[in-house]
Design a protein around this motif. Structure first.
Motif, PDB file in Angstrom:
ATOM      1  N   GLY A 101      21.171 -50.960  36.550  1.00 16.88           N
ATOM      2  CA  GLY A 101      22.126 -51.539  35.610  1.00 16.88           C
ATOM      3  C   GLY A 101      21.643 -51.392  34.183  1.00 16.88           C
ATOM      4  O   GLY A 101      21.170 -50.344  33.760  1.00 16.88           O
ATOM      5  N   GLY A 102      21.774 -52.464  33.415  1.00 15.03           N
ATOM      6  CA  GLY A 102      21.326 -52.432  32.026  1.00 15.03           C
ATOM      7  C   GLY A 102      19.850 -52.697  31.876  1.00 15.03           C
ATOM      8  O   GLY A 102      19.360 -52.832  30.748  1.00 15.03           O
ATOM      9  N   TYR A 103      19.111 -52.770  32.993  1.00 20.04           N
ATOM     10  CA  TYR A 103      17.696 -53.126  32.942  1.00 20.04           C
ATOM     11  C   TYR A 103      16.870 -52.048  33.633  1.00 20.04           C
ATOM     12  O   TYR A 103      15.999 -52.322  34.456  1.00 20.04           O
ATOM     13  CB  TYR A 103      17.481 -54.501  33.577  1.00 20.04           C
ATOM     14  N   GLN A 104      17.170 -50.809  33.282  1.00 22.13           N
ATOM     15  CA  GLN A 104      16.457 -49.673  33.832  1.00 22.13           C
ATOM     16  C   GLN A 104      15.859 -48.861  32.686  1.00 22.13           C
ATOM     17  O   GLN A 104      16.269 -48.997  31.532  1.00 22.13           O
ATOM     18  CB  GLN A 104      17.395 -48.797  34.661  1.00 22.13           C
ATOM     19  N   LEU A 105      14.899 -48.024  33.022  1.00 23.30           N
ATOM     20  CA  LEU A 105      14.218 -47.239  32.007  1.00 23.30           C
ATOM     21  C   LEU A 105      14.019 -45.811  32.495  1.00 23.30           C
ATOM     22  O   LEU A 105      13.599 -45.588  33.624  1.00 23.30           O
ATOM     23  CB  LEU A 105      12.848 -47.840  31.688  1.00 23.30           C
ATOM     24  N   TRP A 154      11.166 -60.571   8.470  1.00 24.60           N
ATOM     25  CA  TRP A 154      10.603 -60.435   9.817  1.00 24.60           C
ATOM     26  C   TRP A 154      11.680 -59.824  10.704  1.00 24.60           C
ATOM     27  O   TRP A 154      12.779 -60.367  10.817  1.00 24.60           O
ATOM     28  CB  TRP A 154      10.178 -61.805  10.336  1.00 24.60           C
ATOM     29  N   LEU A 155      11.368 -58.682  11.309  1.00 23.86           N
ATOM     30  CA  LEU A 155      12.327 -57.984  12.157  1.00 23.86           C
ATOM     31  C   LEU A 155      11.786 -57.918  13.574  1.00 23.86           C
ATOM     32  O   LEU A 155      10.661 -57.465  13.810  1.00 23.86           O
ATOM     33  CB  LEU A 155      12.569 -56.568  11.631  1.00 23.86           C
ATOM     34  N   GLY A 156      12.593 -58.408  14.522  1.00 26.22           N
ATOM     35  CA  GLY A 156      12.311 -58.207  15.930  1.00 26.22           C
ATOM     36  C   GLY A 156      13.256 -57.160  16.481  1.00 26.22           C
ATOM     37  O   GLY A 156      14.158 -56.683  15.788  1.00 26.22           O
ATOM     38  N   HIS A 157      13.072 -56.787  17.731  1.00 26.38           N
ATOM     39  CA  HIS A 157      13.997 -55.794  18.319  1.00 26.38           C
ATOM     40  C   HIS A 157      14.381 -56.203  19.732  1.00 26.38           C
ATOM     41  O   HIS A 157      13.544 -56.620  20.530  1.00 26.38           O
ATOM     42  CB  HIS A 157      13.383 -54.384  18.294  1.00 26.38           C
ATOM     43  N   ASN A 158      15.668 -56.133  20.007  1.00 31.33           N
ATOM     44  CA  ASN A 158      16.197 -56.492  21.313  1.00 31.33           C
ATOM     45  C   ASN A 158      16.063 -55.328  22.282  1.00 31.33           C
ATOM     46  O   ASN A 158      16.158 -54.159  21.890  1.00 31.33           O
ATOM     47  CB  ASN A 158      17.665 -56.903  21.204  1.00 31.33           C
ATOM     48  N   VAL A 159      15.872 -55.650  23.555  1.00 29.32           N
ATOM     49  CA  VAL A 159      15.652 -54.624  24.572  1.00 29.32           C
ATOM     50  C   VAL A 159      16.774 -54.677  25.605  1.00 29.32           C
ATOM     51  O   VAL A 159      16.839 -55.606  26.417  1.00 29.32           O
ATOM     52  CB  VAL A 159      14.283 -54.808  25.255  1.00 29.32           C
ATOM     53  N   TYR A 160      17.679 -53.720  25.503  1.00 33.59           N
ATOM     54  CA  TYR A 160      18.713 -53.492  26.516  1.00 33.59           C
ATOM     55  C   TYR A 160      18.869 -51.988  26.644  1.00 33.59           C
ATOM     56  O   TYR A 160      19.320 -51.333  25.707  1.00 33.59           O
ATOM     57  CB  TYR A 160      20.065 -54.091  26.107  1.00 33.59           C
ATOM     58  N   ALA A 161      18.505 -51.430  27.778  1.00 37.15           N
ATOM     59  CA  ALA A 161      18.633 -49.989  27.976  1.00 37.15           C
ATOM     60  C   ALA A 161      19.896 -49.729  28.793  1.00 37.15           C
ATOM     61  O   ALA A 161      19.853 -49.648  30.018  1.00 37.15           O
ATOM     62  CB  ALA A 161      17.400 -49.439  28.680  1.00 37.15           C
ATOM     63  N   GLU A 162      21.012 -49.599  28.094  1.00 40.13           N
ATOM     64  CA  GLU A 162      22.311 -49.587  28.774  1.00 40.13           C
ATOM     65  C   GLU A 162      22.923 -48.192  28.925  1.00 40.13           C
ATOM     66  O   GLU A 162      23.977 -48.053  29.514  1.00 40.13           O
ATOM     67  CB  GLU A 162      23.284 -50.490  28.002  1.00 40.13           C
ATOM     68  N   ASP A 163      22.289 -47.172  28.400  1.00 41.64           N
ATOM     69  CA  ASP A 163      22.843 -45.818  28.485  1.00 41.64           C
ATOM     70  C   ASP A 163      21.700 -44.878  28.838  1.00 41.64           C
ATOM     71  O   ASP A 163      21.278 -44.050  28.045  1.00 41.64           O
ATOM     72  CB  ASP A 163      23.497 -45.425  27.152  1.00 41.64           C
ATOM     73  N   VAL A 164      21.175 -45.043  30.049  1.00 40.74           N
ATOM     74  CA  VAL A 164      19.933 -44.391  30.432  1.00 40.74           C
ATOM     75  C   VAL A 164      20.208 -43.209  31.362  1.00 40.74           C
ATOM     76  O   VAL A 164      20.884 -43.346  32.374  1.00 40.74           O
ATOM     77  CB  VAL A 164      18.999 -45.394  31.138  1.00 40.74           C
ATOM     78  N   GLN A 196      14.266 -57.708  35.852  1.00 41.25           N
ATOM     79  CA  GLN A 196      13.436 -56.702  36.513  1.00 41.25           C
ATOM     80  C   GLN A 196      12.036 -56.793  35.922  1.00 41.25           C
ATOM     81  O   GLN A 196      11.869 -56.863  34.699  1.00 41.25           O
ATOM     82  CB  GLN A 196      14.034 -55.310  36.301  1.00 41.25           C
ATOM     83  N   ASP A 197      11.017 -56.804  36.756  1.00 45.21           N
ATOM     84  CA  ASP A 197       9.689 -57.137  36.248  1.00 45.21           C
ATOM     85  C   ASP A 197       9.057 -56.048  35.389  1.00 45.21           C
ATOM     86  O   ASP A 197       8.444 -56.337  34.356  1.00 45.21           O
ATOM     87  CB  ASP A 197       8.752 -57.570  37.381  1.00 45.21           C
ATOM     88  N   PHE A 198       9.171 -54.782  35.752  1.00 46.98           N
ATOM     89  CA  PHE A 198       8.624 -53.699  34.933  1.00 46.98           C
ATOM     90  C   PHE A 198       9.311 -53.685  33.577  1.00 46.98           C
ATOM     91  O   PHE A 198       8.666 -53.580  32.529  1.00 46.98           O
ATOM     92  CB  PHE A 198       8.804 -52.355  35.656  1.00 46.98           C
TER      93      PHE A 198
END
Length: 897
Positions: free
Chosen positions: A342-346, A324-334, A380-382
């Protein structure tokens, strides 16, 4: 496969609570906050370094420190009605010393250090300690002892008899400190060059690869030491029946290849690096199974920029190693973000990557398990809601609570998790409602949402095998510089064509989303032929090589469309292959999503299942057994108000009206074309939101909030004061409104009813405290089951703290109050009974708490007057302050007074 039924009765909604970072006295309060944010599960690391601070000095039951009582923490979670995810590593990262691997092991045994190609140790970026070589015998021996000790302590607590429903195998392999790009090194030289790896494992792996290749080129070689065998498409090695024609030494730098033999040498390095990571996970997973763990095991795929995801980690290999593979969400180089900071942008690309591509890939790689995001921030909610739009079925808020100061005997920094929705003292931040509305709605949906499916007529096919060559062809933009290699030799151009497979697949995904075309992502190498045939259209980026077995599978796919001009004339070993004839359809590289929609519609197929009447408003649809879920993301910088069209499970096009603010996400639970519940983000600056069906609607006029079904009534929650306007066909006769505070108190609230309409003034905070939710329920009705479980958490947490207080005080009032709360929690009750019992508990405990406060003031006065010596005063100060602290926590108030 282990039984995954525990994830079907209710969706997996989790919050990260680190018992080892919190004072023992805070455990109950933080677990209540987890439930109040909407979680039904608690996740925590179990750091090896914390539980074995010296060799052999193991403590998992709190004998040396109350915060080492893992067993007690898990039992407490179970008592409070929370499921548990345990993450014993051995490496856990979490900004801990050594990432949770004991410093005494790392510093006392330099032979097991993981090494860079220049011979220096890979170092954990948070603590600076060396990373361990995952496959070194000395490390494996020590790690096996740790996993065995963990299992002995925690195994009796696994489901179904206990609350533990899943165990994580290691963390974000290859993990923090071993990503070359993070420290300016060539990202393709990501192997651990420890001598045991280079001198023992590498030649054995090469030899075994050749032996296995002679038998079948559909499987990767068997393990070279006592761990589970991997099973994946074979690495890029020559067939054993042919002499090796390449340099078998491991590259430590990169020079542009001049021949296929040169290219194969680099591709071998990439395949071996992948194998080492997967083999390490498979080894730990095998230990856990040997110890008797029957619950689900999973691994969390580390975050990576969208162009580079497939070149940093082999997602299919990691999934095969664990299951079972999950994936972490950190967008740190956007680059070019449209939402967050910061690290929570898209950016749009990272939005597709994290919300859609990875979510749907891990779902494909983990059949039978929910698409899981083990780490995502609620800062961040979005950002938080996006993976749900993309198909996520399970989330873990990482983390729930800020810690200050952090545990100095375990942590690398003085404080931790500044973005968390809960402060160190248990008070809540506004960002709690970045997650609470959505989780509240999903929790109310329960098994129906857990069983919901996302329809799609299109599947995007992905293979990691081409990326083992593609990694060496050019550098993704995020790597900032360095030369790109553009092959001139015809055979190399052909081999390299289209091998940036994941990147090109995501470009297709971006185009499909813009056109509103729903899609899935499937792993071509592991998917069975029937899975590849499941969708009417299978879009596969054309490339110069594919695994031979994959080519054979695709040759039988009548739904296949290759996108681009390349043709796979080479197999996974870079040897000629004729396994894939001309496909039924070939589409241009610059394929537009609207062309795909037209193609499907020409065949009488539904390309879109939900769409808005405006651009840059994304609509996702999920079908549950009873309800349809409409998730909407407004990517526009202005508010959206318009009509959402969606298909029913039978294919009928229905409509609803929806309004939401700029850069916000909303979710609506529908029965046919009637609104059953809704949850929306917002900070109030953009006004309110609404969801309107044929004869039903939910409107809130100020920022984030939710209206969720609760028995025959509704549960309402919001971040700010405002007014809910509710409409339903059956009307609101005999309904009573209640206000439940975060502190557990229940009071009557006002509601105005007129036929099918109801209006509820919502007070978010006043002198009484901070509101958890409003409840609109039939008068004198039994408490609905889900709400009953929620209130039992509050009752049991308060009772637990009062019992702790009773053990330190001779007054029997605390024990009596705790007993009465526990008695109520053990049976069904009406909401009024809960309110009376809670108020009675507070009233009974008030006088003895006042006595404690007066005693503390008296002791301080006597000490100031010189009537009490320092030792006696220190003891009275400690015991009385502790008791008052427990009393404050037991109030569950949103701030401690």
């Amino acid at each position: 496969m282990p039984d995954a039924s525990q994830f079907t009765a209710a969706p997996l909604l989790s919050a990260e609570v680190h018992y080892f970072r919190l004072p023992r006295d805070d455990w109950e309060l933080m677990l209540v906050r987890a439930r109040q944010i909407g979680a039904n599960t608690v996740s925590t690391y179990v750091p090896w370094s914390w539980h074995e601070p010296r060799p052999g000095a193991l403590d998992l039951e709190g004998h040396t420190d109350p915060c080492r009582d893992l067993v007690g923490f898990v039992r407490l979670c179970g008592r409070l009605g929370l499921r548990v995810i345990l993450k014993p590593g051995p490496f856990v990262d979490a900004e801990l010393l050594g990432g949770g691997v004991p410093p005494w092991l790392l510093l006392g045994h330099p032979e097991l250090h993981a090494l860079r190609p220049d011979g220096l140790p890979w170092r954990h970026s948070d603590s600076g300690l060396p990373r361990a070589c995952y496959l070194h015998p000395a490390y494996l021996e020590a790690a096996r002892g740790w996993v065995r000790a963990f299992s002995r302590a925690a195994l009796p607590l696994q489901a179904p008899g206990g609350p533990v429903v899943a165990v994580q195998v290691d963390n974000e392999t290859p993990g923090d400190g071993m990503l070359p790009a993070d420290i300016g090194l060539d990202p393709r030289l990501r192997l651990d060059y420890n001598p045991y790896v280079t001198d023992t494992l590498w030649p054995a792996w090469l030899a075994r690869a050749g032996d296995e290749g002679a038998k079948s080129n559909a499987q990767e070689p068997r393990s070279t030491h006592n761990a589970l065998a991997s099973a994946e498409p074979s690495p890029l090695t020559p067939h054993a029946s042919r002499p090796a024609s390449h340099d078998s030494s491991l590259p430590r730098s990169f020079e542009p290849p001049r021949s296929l033999a040169d290219l194969r040498r680099y591709a071998l390095l990439d395949a071996f690096a992948d194998w080492c990571c997967a083999e390490a996970l498979a080894t730990v997973a095998s230990w856990l199974r040997e110890d008797g763990w029957q619950v689900a095991l999973f691994h969390d795929l580390l975050a990576a920029p969208w162009e580079a995801g497939g070149t940093i980690a082999d997602a299919p290999g990691l999934a095969r190693a664990v299951g079972w593979l999950g994936h972490n969400v950190y967008a740190e180089d956007v680059r070019d973000p449209f939402v967050g900071r910061g690290g929570y942008q898209l950016s749009f690309e990272e939005y597709i990557h994290f919300a859609y591509w990875r979510t749907r890939l891990v779902r494909s790689l983990s059949p039978g398990y929910p698409a899981f995001v083990p780490e995502i921030s609620a800062a961040q909610d979005f950002f938080f809601a996006a993976p749900l739009l993309g198909g996520a079925q399970a989330l873990n808020i990482y983390p729930l609570a800020q810690v200050q100061p952090d545990n100095p005997r375990a942590a690398a920094y003085p404080r931790w998790a500044m973005e968390a929705p809960v402060r160190p003292d248990g008070s809540v931040r506004r960002r709690l409602w970045n997650a609470k509305p959505l989780l509240t709605l999903l929790a109310a949906a329960g098994a129906d949402f857990a069983a919901s499916r996302s329809p799609a007529a299109v599947a995007l096919g992905y293979s990691h095998v081409p990326e083992r060559v593609g990694a060496w062809v050019s550098r993704p933009g995020y790597l900032r510089g360095g030369r790109a290699w553009n092959p001139e030799e015809p055979e190399l151009r052909e081999a390299a064509a289209g091998t940036d497979h994941g990147t090109r697949g995501q470009l297709l995904a971006q185009s499909l989303l813009r056109a509103g075309v729903s899609f899935d992502v499937v792993d071509l190498d592991s998917a069975a032929p029937e899975k590849l045939a499941r969708h009417p259209l299978l879009l596969v980026p054309a490339c110069g090589l594919l695994a031979r077995a994959t080519q054979r599978k695709l040759a039988g796919c009548g739904n296949l469309a290759l996108v681009g001009d390349a043709h796979p004339r080479l197999d996974e070993r870079l040897e000629p292959s004729s396994g894939l004839p001309d496909p039924p359809m070939r589409l241009p590289e610059d394929l537009d999503g609207t062309e795909v929609a037209e193609l499907l519609e020409e065949r009488g197929l539904a390309a879109r299942h939900g769409w808005a009447d405006a651009a840059d408003v994304d609509v996702a649809v999920r079908y549950g057994p009873e309800h349809t879920y409409i998730l909407v993301a407004n990517r526009r910088p202005t508010a959206y108000s318009g009509t959402i069209a969606y298909r029913s499970p039978a294919g009928e096009v229905l409509h609803m009206h929806l309004s939401l603010g700029p850069l916000r996400v909303g979710a609506v639970m529908m029965r046919g074309d009637e609104v059953v519940g809704a949850a929306f983000g917002g900070d109030g600056s953009e006004g309110g939101w609404l969801a309107r069906g044929m004869f039903s609607s939910v409107v809130f006029n100020t920022g984030a909030g939710a209206a969720a079904p609760c028995g025959a009534g509704l549960l309402l929650t919001a971040a700010q004061s405002g007014r809910f306007q509710l409409r339903r066909r059956d009307g609101w006769d005999d309904m009573v409104a209640y206000r439940l505070l975060l502190g557990g108190e229940l009071t009557l609230a006002s509601v105005q009813v007129e036929a099918t309409h109801a209006s509820v003034p919502y007070v978010a905070e006043d002198e009484q405290g901070c509101t958890d939710m409003y409840l609109l329920l039939p008068a004198a009705s039994d408490v609905p089951p889900d709400l009953h479980g929620y209130l039992v958490t509050l009752l049991e947490a308060r009772a637990s703290m009062l019992l702790r207080l009773a053990r330190g005080d001779t007054d029997s009032t605390f024990a009596q109050a705790a007993t009465e709360l526990e008695a109520l929690a053990a049976r069904s009750f009406k909401l009024e009974e809960y309110g009376v019992a809670w108020a009675a508990s507070a009233e009974a405990c008030g006088p003895p708490i006042e006595v404690l406060a007066r005693d503390l003031a008296s002791a301080r006065g006597e000490y100031a007057a010189g009537l009490l010596d320092a030792a006696a005063y220190a003891e009275r100060e400690r015991s009385l302050s502790w008791a008052l602290g427990i009393a404050a926590r037991a109030s569950l108030a949103s701030d401690r007074e």
